[in-house]
Motif scaffolding. Sequence first.
Motif, PDB file in Angstrom:
ATOM      1  N   ALA A   1      38.425  64.695   9.343  1.00 60.76           N
ATOM      2  CA  ALA A   1      38.427  63.966   8.068  1.00 60.76           C
ATOM      3  C   ALA A   1      39.856  63.992   7.516  1.00 60.76           C
ATOM      4  O   ALA A   1      40.697  64.761   7.995  1.00 60.76           O
ATOM      5  CB  ALA A   1      37.473  64.599   7.059  1.00 60.76           C
ATOM      6  N   ILE A   2      40.095  63.144   6.520  1.00 55.26           N
ATOM      7  CA  ILE A   2      41.415  63.130   5.868  1.00 55.26           C
ATOM      8  C   ILE A   2      41.211  63.009   4.356  1.00 55.26           C
ATOM      9  O   ILE A   2      40.398  62.195   3.897  1.00 55.26           O
ATOM     10  CB  ILE A   2      42.278  61.928   6.342  1.00 55.26           C
ATOM     11  CG1 ILE A   2      42.486  61.956   7.863  1.00 55.26           C
ATOM     12  CG2 ILE A   2      43.634  61.914   5.625  1.00 55.26           C
ATOM     13  CD1 ILE A   2      43.158  60.687   8.424  1.00 55.26           C
ATOM     14  N   THR A   3      41.940  63.818   3.605  1.00 55.50           N
ATOM     15  CA  THR A   3      42.006  63.648   2.152  1.00 55.50           C
ATOM     16  C   THR A   3      43.182  62.724   1.845  1.00 55.50           C
ATOM     17  O   THR A   3      44.287  62.929   2.371  1.00 55.50           O
ATOM     18  CB  THR A   3      42.225  65.010   1.451  1.00 55.50           C
ATOM     19  OG1 THR A   3      41.043  65.795   1.598  1.00 55.50           O
ATOM     20  CG2 THR A   3      42.514  64.840  -0.031  1.00 55.50           C
ATOM     21  N   LEU A   4      42.944  61.713   1.022  1.00 52.13           N
ATOM     22  CA  LEU A   4      44.019  60.824   0.565  1.00 52.13           C
ATOM     23  C   LEU A   4      44.193  61.028  -0.921  1.00 52.13           C
ATOM     24  O   LEU A   4      43.243  60.830  -1.692  1.00 52.13           O
ATOM     25  CB  LEU A   4      43.664  59.353   0.835  1.00 52.13           C
ATOM     26  CG  LEU A   4      43.655  58.876   2.283  1.00 52.13           C
ATOM     27  CD1 LEU A   4      43.334  57.376   2.323  1.00 52.13           C
ATOM     28  CD2 LEU A   4      44.995  59.146   2.965  1.00 52.13           C
ATOM     29  N   GLU A   5      45.382  61.443  -1.339  1.00 52.86           N
ATOM     30  CA  GLU A   5      45.602  61.757  -2.753  1.00 52.86           C
ATOM     31  C   GLU A   5      46.525  60.745  -3.427  1.00 52.86           C
ATOM     32  O   GLU A   5      47.618  60.446  -2.923  1.00 52.86           O
ATOM     33  CB  GLU A   5      46.193  63.177  -2.871  1.00 52.86           C
ATOM     34  CG  GLU A   5      46.441  63.591  -4.318  1.00 52.86           C
ATOM     35  CD  GLU A   5      46.651  65.081  -4.512  1.00 52.86           C
ATOM     36  OE1 GLU A   5      46.490  65.873  -3.550  1.00 52.86           O
ATOM     37  OE2 GLU A   5      46.975  65.469  -5.654  1.00 52.86           O
ATOM     38  N   LYS A   6      46.057  60.221  -4.549  1.00 49.08           N
ATOM     39  CA  LYS A   6      46.844  59.392  -5.473  1.00 49.08           C
ATOM     40  C   LYS A   6      47.609  58.270  -4.781  1.00 49.08           C
ATOM     41  O   LYS A   6      48.846  58.267  -4.729  1.00 49.08           O
ATOM     42  CB  LYS A   6      47.796  60.288  -6.266  1.00 49.08           C
ATOM     43  CG  LYS A   6      47.744  59.981  -7.754  1.00 49.08           C
ATOM     44  CD  LYS A   6      48.501  60.955  -8.581  1.00 49.08           C
ATOM     45  CE  LYS A   6      48.608  60.437  -9.995  1.00 49.08           C
ATOM     46  NZ  LYS A   6      49.449  61.273 -10.832  1.00 49.08           N
ATOM     47  N   ILE A   7      46.862  57.348  -4.201  1.00 49.59           N
ATOM     48  CA  ILE A   7      47.451  56.154  -3.588  1.00 49.59           C
ATOM     49  C   ILE A   7      46.675  54.935  -4.090  1.00 49.59           C
ATOM     50  O   ILE A   7      45.558  55.081  -4.596  1.00 49.59           O
ATOM     51  CB  ILE A   7      47.432  56.210  -2.034  1.00 49.59           C
ATOM     52  CG1 ILE A   7      45.994  56.223  -1.497  1.00 49.59           C
ATOM     53  CG2 ILE A   7      48.215  57.413  -1.511  1.00 49.59           C
ATOM     54  CD1 ILE A   7      45.903  55.921  -0.013  1.00 49.59           C
ATOM     55  N   PRO A   8      47.225  53.723  -3.961  1.00 46.22           N
ATOM     56  CA  PRO A   8      46.501  52.533  -4.429  1.00 46.22           C
ATOM     57  C   PRO A   8      45.121  52.399  -3.757  1.00 46.22           C
ATOM     58  O   PRO A   8      44.990  52.655  -2.553  1.00 46.22           O
ATOM     59  CB  PRO A   8      47.423  51.380  -4.024  1.00 46.22           C
ATOM     60  CG  PRO A   8      48.785  52.003  -3.939  1.00 46.22           C
ATOM     61  CD  PRO A   8      48.559  53.403  -3.448  1.00 46.22           C
ATOM     62  N   ALA A   9      44.133  52.000  -4.552  1.00 43.69           N
ATOM     63  CA  ALA A   9      42.754  51.909  -4.064  1.00 43.69           C
ATOM     64  C   ALA A   9      42.630  50.962  -2.867  1.00 43.69           C
ATOM     65  O   ALA A   9      41.877  51.236  -1.915  1.00 43.69           O
ATOM     66  CB  ALA A   9      41.849  51.436  -5.196  1.00 43.69           C
TER      67      ALA A   9
END
Length: 273
Positions: A187-195
């Motif tokens: 899995a990957i966490t994506l933090e604070k990027i455009p939706a």
Amino acid sequence: MSTAIQEDKRKVTTHRLKEMKDRGEKISMLTAYDFSMASIIDQAGMDVILVGDSAANVMAGTVTTLPMTIEQIIYHGVSVMRAVKRALVVVDMPFGTCSGNPMKSLDAAIQIMKETGADTLKIEGGEEIIEDIKKIIGAGIPVMGHLGLMPQSINKYGTYTVRAKEKEEADKLISDALLLEEAGCYAITLEKIPAKLAGEITKKVSIPIIGIGAGPQVDGQVLVMHDMLGINNSFSPKFLRKYENLNEIITNAVKHYISDVKSKDFPNERESY
Ligand code: KIV
């Protein structure tokens, strides 16, 4: 509790997260750092509990996550593991423990897994540390990647603003996500990027994408427990939904206790031996 997985008392595994993505069931993830809160969060039906290095901020009061040590994250991991029966427990690899020396990174990863008994690790970074990640996964340790805003790199960015708004950084983010999937991350966490970008990556990879400040088009959401419970009222980014105002509730309870002690109302006869 309406969804199948919450009614299902079986232990959550990385395999089951993938099944959730495939059937379109959103994944819930929240941080915890201690036994009591982990116990409440697990019994409430959380899918994934993250022993985040955000403990440095919310438990120890440091400005960044950089001071977190391997011994400290192990302490939090052990406390959480004593409480959790069902959720998948993910422990963050602290700053400096996975940074371009695969054998050293593997040693640190093994130490955290052995001493905490956690299910998996989370590691910030892409291409630059891909060999470290492959080495760790090769040793049988499941890894969740972490891209976008990576708080351990705050000194490189200089600010906690939204990442990957420009094409060059967005392209690198997509290529890093594909690399992490290829390396075997579950899995990957994506933090604070455009939706929109987060949605694009979620479609491109077959592994679950968990967002924080990454909009609704991802496979799951993660928040820092102290933020969503409103314990720290000086932190209010746009992406945060506060489900309680515990700061006010706790302040009122503590004030009430002080007042009862001062007025000699507490303890009364029933509260005495
Ligand atoms: O440490 C942490 O709490 C995290 C979340 C912000 C995802 O990495």
